[in-house]
Design a protein around this motif. Structure first.
Motif, PDB file in Angstrom:
ATOM      1  N   SER A 698      71.507 -14.193  79.531  1.00  0.00           N
ATOM      2  CA  SER A 698      70.470 -14.703  78.950  1.00  0.00           C
ATOM      3  C   SER A 698      69.981 -14.098  77.739  1.00  0.00           C
ATOM      4  O   SER A 698      70.533 -12.920  77.557  1.00  0.00           O
ATOM      5  CB  SER A 698      69.318 -14.304  80.290  1.00  0.00           C
ATOM      6  N   TYR A 699      69.270 -14.735  77.083  1.00  0.00           N
ATOM      7  CA  TYR A 699      68.955 -14.629  75.719  1.00  0.00           C
ATOM      8  C   TYR A 699      67.444 -14.402  75.435  1.00  0.00           C
ATOM      9  O   TYR A 699      66.793 -15.255  75.759  1.00  0.00           O
ATOM     10  CB  TYR A 699      69.419 -15.301  74.663  1.00  0.00           C
ATOM     11  N   ALA A 700      67.001 -13.238  74.968  1.00  0.00           N
ATOM     12  CA  ALA A 700      65.623 -13.044  74.470  1.00  0.00           C
ATOM     13  C   ALA A 700      65.502 -12.664  73.179  1.00  0.00           C
ATOM     14  O   ALA A 700      65.778 -11.512  72.695  1.00  0.00           O
ATOM     15  CB  ALA A 700      64.927 -12.140  75.494  1.00  0.00           C
ATOM     16  N   TRP A 701      64.562 -13.467  72.386  1.00  0.00           N
ATOM     17  CA  TRP A 701      64.320 -13.083  71.123  1.00  0.00           C
ATOM     18  C   TRP A 701      63.047 -12.674  70.779  1.00  0.00           C
ATOM     19  O   TRP A 701      61.955 -13.169  71.545  1.00  0.00           O
ATOM     20  CB  TRP A 701      64.548 -14.416  70.234  1.00  0.00           C
ATOM     21  N   ASP A 702      63.039 -11.646  69.898  1.00  0.00           N
ATOM     22  CA  ASP A 702      61.707 -11.331  69.363  1.00  0.00           C
ATOM     23  C   ASP A 702      61.660 -11.439  67.883  1.00  0.00           C
ATOM     24  O   ASP A 702      62.662 -10.834  67.276  1.00  0.00           O
ATOM     25  CB  ASP A 702      61.558  -9.877  69.820  1.00  0.00           C
ATOM     26  N   PHE A 703      60.999 -12.294  67.252  1.00  0.00           N
ATOM     27  CA  PHE A 703      60.949 -12.588  66.044  1.00  0.00           C
ATOM     28  C   PHE A 703      60.216 -11.694  65.129  1.00  0.00           C
ATOM     29  O   PHE A 703      60.401 -11.632  63.768  1.00  0.00           O
ATOM     30  CB  PHE A 703      60.620 -14.194  65.539  1.00  0.00           C
ATOM     31  N   GLY A 704      59.566 -10.576  65.657  1.00  0.00           N
ATOM     32  CA  GLY A 704      59.108  -9.624  64.892  1.00  0.00           C
ATOM     33  C   GLY A 704      57.641 -10.077  64.518  1.00  0.00           C
ATOM     34  O   GLY A 704      56.962  -9.041  63.632  1.00  0.00           O
ATOM     35  N   ASP A 705      57.301 -11.198  64.430  1.00  0.00           N
ATOM     36  CA  ASP A 705      55.731 -11.357  64.241  1.00  0.00           C
ATOM     37  C   ASP A 705      55.068 -11.685  65.286  1.00  0.00           C
ATOM     38  O   ASP A 705      54.034 -12.564  65.127  1.00  0.00           O
ATOM     39  CB  ASP A 705      55.679 -12.954  63.322  1.00  0.00           C
ATOM     40  N   GLY A 706      55.145 -11.291  66.525  1.00  0.00           N
ATOM     41  CA  GLY A 706      54.507 -11.658  67.701  1.00  0.00           C
ATOM     42  C   GLY A 706      54.873 -12.801  68.548  1.00  0.00           C
ATOM     43  O   GLY A 706      54.388 -12.932  69.467  1.00  0.00           O
ATOM     44  N   THR A 707      55.814 -13.457  67.999  1.00  0.00           N
ATOM     45  CA  THR A 707      56.317 -14.486  68.790  1.00  0.00           C
ATOM     46  C   THR A 707      57.812 -14.282  69.205  1.00  0.00           C
ATOM     47  O   THR A 707      58.460 -13.423  68.764  1.00  0.00           O
ATOM     48  CB  THR A 707      56.382 -15.898  67.712  1.00  0.00           C
ATOM     49  N   SER A 708      58.381 -15.082  70.260  1.00  0.00           N
ATOM     50  CA  SER A 708      59.585 -14.898  70.979  1.00  0.00           C
ATOM     51  C   SER A 708      60.205 -16.175  71.116  1.00  0.00           C
ATOM     52  O   SER A 708      59.478 -17.307  71.040  1.00  0.00           O
ATOM     53  CB  SER A 708      59.414 -13.956  72.163  1.00  0.00           C
ATOM     54  N   GLY A 709      61.517 -16.121  71.687  1.00  0.00           N
ATOM     55  CA  GLY A 709      62.115 -17.280  71.930  1.00  0.00           C
ATOM     56  C   GLY A 709      63.500 -16.989  72.986  1.00  0.00           C
ATOM     57  O   GLY A 709      63.360 -15.716  73.050  1.00  0.00           O
ATOM     58  N   SER A 710      64.021 -17.920  73.387  1.00  0.00           N
ATOM     59  CA  SER A 710      64.958 -18.006  74.269  1.00  0.00           C
ATOM     60  C   SER A 710      66.178 -18.752  73.789  1.00  0.00           C
ATOM     61  O   SER A 710      66.028 -19.673  72.903  1.00  0.00           O
ATOM     62  CB  SER A 710      64.680 -17.992  75.618  1.00  0.00           C
ATOM     63  N   LYS A 720      53.640 -15.971  57.322  1.00  0.00           N
ATOM     64  CA  LYS A 720      53.258 -14.901  56.773  1.00  0.00           C
ATOM     65  C   LYS A 720      54.517 -13.953  56.031  1.00  0.00           C
ATOM     66  O   LYS A 720      55.532 -13.843  56.721  1.00  0.00           O
ATOM     67  CB  LYS A 720      52.290 -13.995  57.330  1.00  0.00           C
ATOM     68  N   GLY A 721      54.439 -13.844  54.849  1.00  0.00           N
ATOM     69  CA  GLY A 721      55.347 -13.084  54.295  1.00  0.00           C
ATOM     70  C   GLY A 721      55.481 -11.716  54.787  1.00  0.00           C
ATOM     71  O   GLY A 721      54.489 -11.230  55.447  1.00  0.00           O
ATOM     72  N   GLY A 722      56.498 -11.161  54.547  1.00  0.00           N
ATOM     73  CA  GLY A 722      56.820  -9.694  55.129  1.00  0.00           C
ATOM     74  C   GLY A 722      58.131  -9.416  55.506  1.00  0.00           C
ATOM     75  O   GLY A 722      59.147 -10.321  55.480  1.00  0.00           O
ATOM     76  N   LEU A 723      58.622  -8.220  55.861  1.00  0.00           N
ATOM     77  CA  LEU A 723      59.793  -7.850  56.360  1.00  0.00           C
ATOM     78  C   LEU A 723      59.891  -7.812  58.002  1.00  0.00           C
ATOM     79  O   LEU A 723      59.125  -7.015  58.487  1.00  0.00           O
ATOM     80  CB  LEU A 723      60.393  -6.323  55.737  1.00  0.00           C
ATOM     81  N   TYR A 724      60.482  -8.774  58.481  1.00  0.00           N
ATOM     82  CA  TYR A 724      60.490  -8.934  60.013  1.00  0.00           C
ATOM     83  C   TYR A 724      61.689  -8.518  60.646  1.00  0.00           C
ATOM     84  O   TYR A 724      62.825  -8.935  60.020  1.00  0.00           O
ATOM     85  CB  TYR A 724      59.977 -10.259  60.462  1.00  0.00           C
ATOM     86  N   LYS A 725      61.433  -7.545  61.858  1.00  0.00           N
ATOM     87  CA  LYS A 725      62.960  -7.321  62.426  1.00  0.00           C
ATOM     88  C   LYS A 725      63.004  -8.303  63.682  1.00  0.00           C
ATOM     89  O   LYS A 725      62.151  -8.191  64.670  1.00  0.00           O
ATOM     90  CB  LYS A 725      62.511  -5.920  63.004  1.00  0.00           C
ATOM     91  N   VAL A 726      64.013  -8.889  63.723  1.00  0.00           N
ATOM     92  CA  VAL A 726      64.309  -9.980  64.507  1.00  0.00           C
ATOM     93  C   VAL A 726      65.230  -9.264  65.596  1.00  0.00           C
ATOM     94  O   VAL A 726      66.359  -8.810  65.297  1.00  0.00           O
ATOM     95  CB  VAL A 726      64.953 -11.276  63.946  1.00  0.00           C
ATOM     96  N   THR A 727      64.691  -9.034  66.997  1.00  0.00           N
ATOM     97  CA  THR A 727      65.503  -8.652  68.076  1.00  0.00           C
ATOM     98  C   THR A 727      65.899  -9.461  69.134  1.00  0.00           C
ATOM     99  O   THR A 727      65.234 -10.373  69.511  1.00  0.00           O
ATOM    100  CB  THR A 727      64.788  -7.441  68.638  1.00  0.00           C
ATOM    101  N   LEU A 728      67.378  -9.406  69.143  1.00  0.00           N
ATOM    102  CA  LEU A 728      67.874 -10.295  70.263  1.00  0.00           C
ATOM    103  C   LEU A 728      68.408  -9.171  71.767  1.00  0.00           C
ATOM    104  O   LEU A 728      69.079  -8.524  71.333  1.00  0.00           O
ATOM    105  CB  LEU A 728      68.953 -11.004  69.680  1.00  0.00           C
ATOM    106  N   VAL A 729      67.931  -9.507  72.648  1.00  0.00           N
ATOM    107  CA  VAL A 729      68.387  -8.897  74.089  1.00  0.00           C
ATOM    108  C   VAL A 729      69.163  -9.764  74.657  1.00  0.00           C
ATOM    109  O   VAL A 729      68.766 -10.939  75.235  1.00  0.00           O
ATOM    110  CB  VAL A 729      67.203  -8.489  74.742  1.00  0.00           C
ATOM    111  N   VAL A 730      70.501  -9.354  74.940  1.00  0.00           N
ATOM    112  CA  VAL A 730      71.431 -10.465  75.704  1.00  0.00           C
ATOM    113  C   VAL A 730      71.592  -9.626  77.137  1.00  0.00           C
ATOM    114  O   VAL A 730      71.689  -8.508  77.308  1.00  0.00           O
ATOM    115  CB  VAL A 730      72.700 -10.703  75.157  1.00  0.00           C
TER     116      VAL A 730
END
Length: 847
Positions: A698-710, A720-730
């Motif tokens: 399973s894949y869980a995305w955290d785009f760093g801007d308070g939104t997620s995905g799979s 919004k501009g900025g430096l975002y840490k995109v995290t993927l949990v497999v």
């Protein structure tokens, strides 16, 4: 003075009175009157305990009166060694030489030795003395069958060839064992018949009949006051000896096997110069040899005759006793040789203080003992020789009072002591104790031991026989003994009981029905189960509280109260309840993680100490209650625990398993279509993940801007501009510590700058006008680059620039502000209108 038998030989002397013809009547030596059948001589290697005397020949003499002018004829009966009469020791290997000597020194050499030499116990005798004189004839015999129970006759010998001494002619016969160890039994036949026989030292084979009398007649010299009697090899059970003078009887000490014994006997003046009676009463020994010799107080040998002689003691006829102490005495055979019809008077002295004058009388003795009965016979003449007397020993005996002592109960093969020591009898009697145990076995002795090989009720008979040789020499007593055969206990086969279910009872059946009793006694059964509990009965059951090894004991009793009334048998009872293995909880772990296995939950209902063995399922093993292990490879493993209580039974072990889910962490790689974007732009994300175990991920995305995905693919717009840490949990879904892997990436979202050129511009041609973009801005604070397009083909860079239009007109001025993010959309354009005027042209037209 003590003197040993000269030559340790057997010397017999035979006297021939007067023979009219050469072939006169023969008679046997020893004589019928002596009740002795044979002389004996051993080979040179004979056994002393059988009666052999070392290197000693047998010497016999024949004497005839000088007045006899005929021949002396001598024959040897059974001279060989072998066959029915002689005694064999191993193989027949003995030779015997018989020699006849006469002439000078044939007889007087012995008298000279008597006068000159006293033999003591430590010295040997020189056998060469036996061969003094002239050798007249000799013959050596081996085992020739033709002489067995047959005669060998020497050549007739002229009586004149004998040695002359004191009115007689003497011939000497020497029988010597030359080799071997057998016993040669022989006798003589001699002629003529009118003779008298005596011996210096008879060595005889005793009769085999118990109680029989063997009689010799020693001629006591008229000058001796003391006699030294010696006897050899009589044995305690061989017989007893009485030495009887005309006035008194003497008890003689008997010798042991292969030994000499001696007795000193005082000679009264009235008994000197007379013939005495030497009487041997045969004992219980069936076959026996003995020798005897008598010496005077001067060391001279005393001749022992085989017949009483004309002037010797006559026999008194004592008929068979009417009872133990009542005898009939008969003198009716007494006679007067001068006139047989002449009446005689009789005087009996019964030796107990009573007398009688009857020819035939019955007498009863009050007390037991030996009595010298004297008979005096007198005829009616006035001659000096009108009176004669004789004597006989009468043994008055009461049977022994027999008491057989022994137990009334015993066991087979037990040594039982039987005791006859409470038996009483006359103090001087020698008693023989014969036991018949009732099982076909017998024994002799005061105290004997016996073992019965078979159980049963036996009657033990004790027969005690004294040495009186009378009809009252025997007493008996009986006792009963119950000989018990011990029962045989059989506790059955060893028991092995396993309970796989620890809750099942440890019940064992005990069966003693294999026990038996050969005597048919009723048996009682007593059980000791080995755990402190007991039970009764042939068949019984017992429940053990705890497993273990027990020795159960069965005691079987036949209730006879004998020492052997019990028998014990044991059986081993091995009981075990299987231990309970507890391998603990299942595990979900990661590769190379420590798994702590714990078997502490295992138990044993019997309290046995447990051993632990682990099979981790990956080929590795371990031991111990607590053990740690690492799995280097993922997978689902079944770890097996084996516990053992050490009883080595079929249920000594138990197993349990636990599942170990070893997870391999998934691998993931996150890629983005762009590392930097501008606000409003989209980024495509992709996860290239894998799982060694093949798990669904399973894949869980955290785009760093308070939104997620799979999903492994994702697309996202940043507002919004900025430096975002995109995290993927497999995640592989195994819920282990390594079930998920996290990957991250940074996305720079750029806010485009805001270009601001200000208001429109109105200027003139060639006006140097300042263009100012400083009011432009960038929310990210990026460094900005300013690019101006003046609309007239000219460009410039800078926040503030100057430009002069060359021509009038209206120009679209644009300012492009670019930040340094380098992403697409990092610029902003602003513009205004520059109206360029030119000054009027004055023209002067001169029209």
């Amino acid at each position: 003075m003590r003197r040993k038998l000269l030559f340790l030989t057997i010397t017999a002397v035979i006297f021939f009175s007067f023979v009219l013809a050469r072939h006169g009547f023969c008679y046997k030596v020893p004589t019928k009157q002596s009740n002795v059948e044979y002389f004996y001589v051993f080979g040179s290697e004979g056994n002393k305990t059988y009666g052999a005397m070392k290197n000693e020949p047998v010497v016999l003499f024949v004497r005839v009166p000088d007045s006899y002018k005929g021949n002396v004829e001598i024959s040897i009966y059974d001279p060989n060694v072998g066959g029915a009469i002689d005694e064999k020791c191993g193989q027949w290997d003995t030779t015997t030489k018989f020699s006849i000597l006469g002439g000078e020194k044939a007889y007087t050499s012995i008298l000279e030795a008597d006068e000159s030499h006293i033999i003591n116990d430590e010295e040997d005798i020189n056998p060469t003395d036996c061969y003094k004189g002239e050798l007249l004839d000799s013959k050596t015999f081996g085992s020739e069958e033709k002489y067995d129970k047959a005669f060998y006759s020497f050549r007739p010998i002229d009586a004149a060839r004998g040695e002359e001494f004191n009115g007689y002619r003497y011939f000497k016969i020497v029988a010597e064992g030359m080799s071997g160890d057998d016993n040669n039994l022989f006798s003589l036949d001699v002629a003529p018949s009118e003779l008298e026989a005596f011996s210096f030292a008879p060595a005889i084979r005793m009769t085999e009949t118990y109680g029989a009398k063997m009689v010799f007649y020693p001629q006591i010299p008229s000058d001796t006051k003391k006699i030294f009697e010696y006897n050899y090899d009589l044995d305690p059970v061989g017989g007893t000896i009485d030495f009887i003078s005309p006035s008194k009887a003497f008890k003689i000490n008997g010798s042991g096997s292969g030994m000499w014994a001696n007795t000193e006997v005082d000679v009264s003046s009235q008994d000197m110069g007379k013939r005495w009676v030497y009487e041997i009463t045969k004992g219980r020994q069936r076959q026996g040899n003995m020798a005897l010799t008598l010496l005077t107080d001067k060391g001279r040998s005393i001749p022992v005759f085989f017949t009483p002689g004309e002037a010797g003691p006559k026999m008194i006829l004592a008929e068979k006793p009417l009872s133990c102490n009542t005898f009939t005495f008969d003198a009716s055979k007494s006679y007067n040789p001068n006139n047989r019809d002449l009446e005689l008077s009789y005087f009996w002295d019964f030796g107990d203080g009573t007398t009688s004058t009857s020819m035939r009388t019955i007498h009863t003795y009050k007390d037991a003992g030996k009595y010298l009965v004297k008979l005096t016979v007198k005829d009616a003449s006035d001659a000096k020789c009108n009176t004669a007397d004789t004597q006989k020993i009468v043994k008055v005996n009461q049977p022994p009072k027999v008491v057989a002592g022994g137990p009334d109960m015993s066991c087979i093969n037990e040594t039982i002591s039987f005791d006859a020591s409470q038996t009483t009898d006359s103090p001087n009697d020698k008693l023989v104790y014969r036991w018949d145990f009732g099982d076909g076995q017998t024994a002799e002795g005061v105290k004997v031991n016996h073992k019965y090989e078979k159980g049963g009720n036996y009657q033990v008979a004790l027969t005690v026989i004294d040495d009186s040789g009378t009809i009252c020499d025997t007493g008996t007593d009986k006792l009963k003994i119950n000989v018990n055969t011990p029962p045989v206990a059989d506790a059955g086969k060893d028991a092995f009981l396993c309970r796989l279910n620890p809750g099942d009872p440890l019940e064992v059946t005990f069966d003693g029905s294999g026990s038996k009793d050969l005597d048919g006694d009723k048996l009682a059964y007593s059980w000791d189960f080995g755990d402190g509990s007991t039970g009764e009965g042939k068949v019984t059951k017992h429940v053990y509280a705890k497993g273990g090894e027990y020795v159960a004991k069965l005691v079987v009793s036949d209730s006879t109260n004998a020492k052997c009334d019990k028998s014990i048998a044991t059986k081993t009872v091995i009981l075990n309840r299987a231990p309970t293995a507890d391998a603990g909880i299942d595990f979900k772990i990661c590769e190379n993680a420590d798994v702590n296995f714990d078997a502490s939950g295992s138990s044993d209902a019997d309290g046995d100490s447990l051993s632990y063995a682990w099979d981790f399922g990956d080929g590795e093993k371990g031991e111990s209650k607590l053990v740690s292990h690492k799995y280097v490879k993922s997978g689902l493993y079944q770890a097996k625990l084996m516990v053992n209580d050490g009883t080595k039974t079929d249920c000594s072990g138990s197993t349990d398993t636990t599942l170990v889910d070893v997870n391999s962490a998934p691998k993931a790689k996150l890629t983005a279509s762009k590392d930097a974007i501008s606000v409003g732009q989209s980024v495509n994300f992709e996860s290239s993940a894998s799982d060694f175990d093949g798990d669904n991920l399973s894949y869980a995305w955290d785009f760093g801007d308070g939104t997620s995905g799979s999903g492994n693919l994702a697309k996202h717009n940043y507002s919004k501009g900025g430096l975002y840490k995109v995290t993927l949990v497999v995640d592989d879904g195994r819920k282990t510590g390594c079930s998920s892997v996290v990957e991250s990436n940074y996305i720079k979202v750029n806010t485009p700058p805001a270009a601001n050129t200000g208001p429109n511009l109105v200027c003139c041609v060639n006006d140097d006008v300042e263009f100012d973009g400083s009011k432009s801005s960038d929310a990210d604070g990026d460094k900005l680059t300013y690019k101006w397009d003046f609309g007239d083909g000219e460009i410039a860079e800078g926040v503030k620039v100057r430009h002069a239009y060359k021509k009038l007109g209206t120009y679209k001025v644009t300012l492009t502000v670019i930040d340094d993010s380098g992403v697409e959309g990092n610029s902003s354009i602003s513009g205004f209108v520059a109206t360029v005027h030119d000054q009027p042209v004055p023209k002067i037209e001169v029209i």
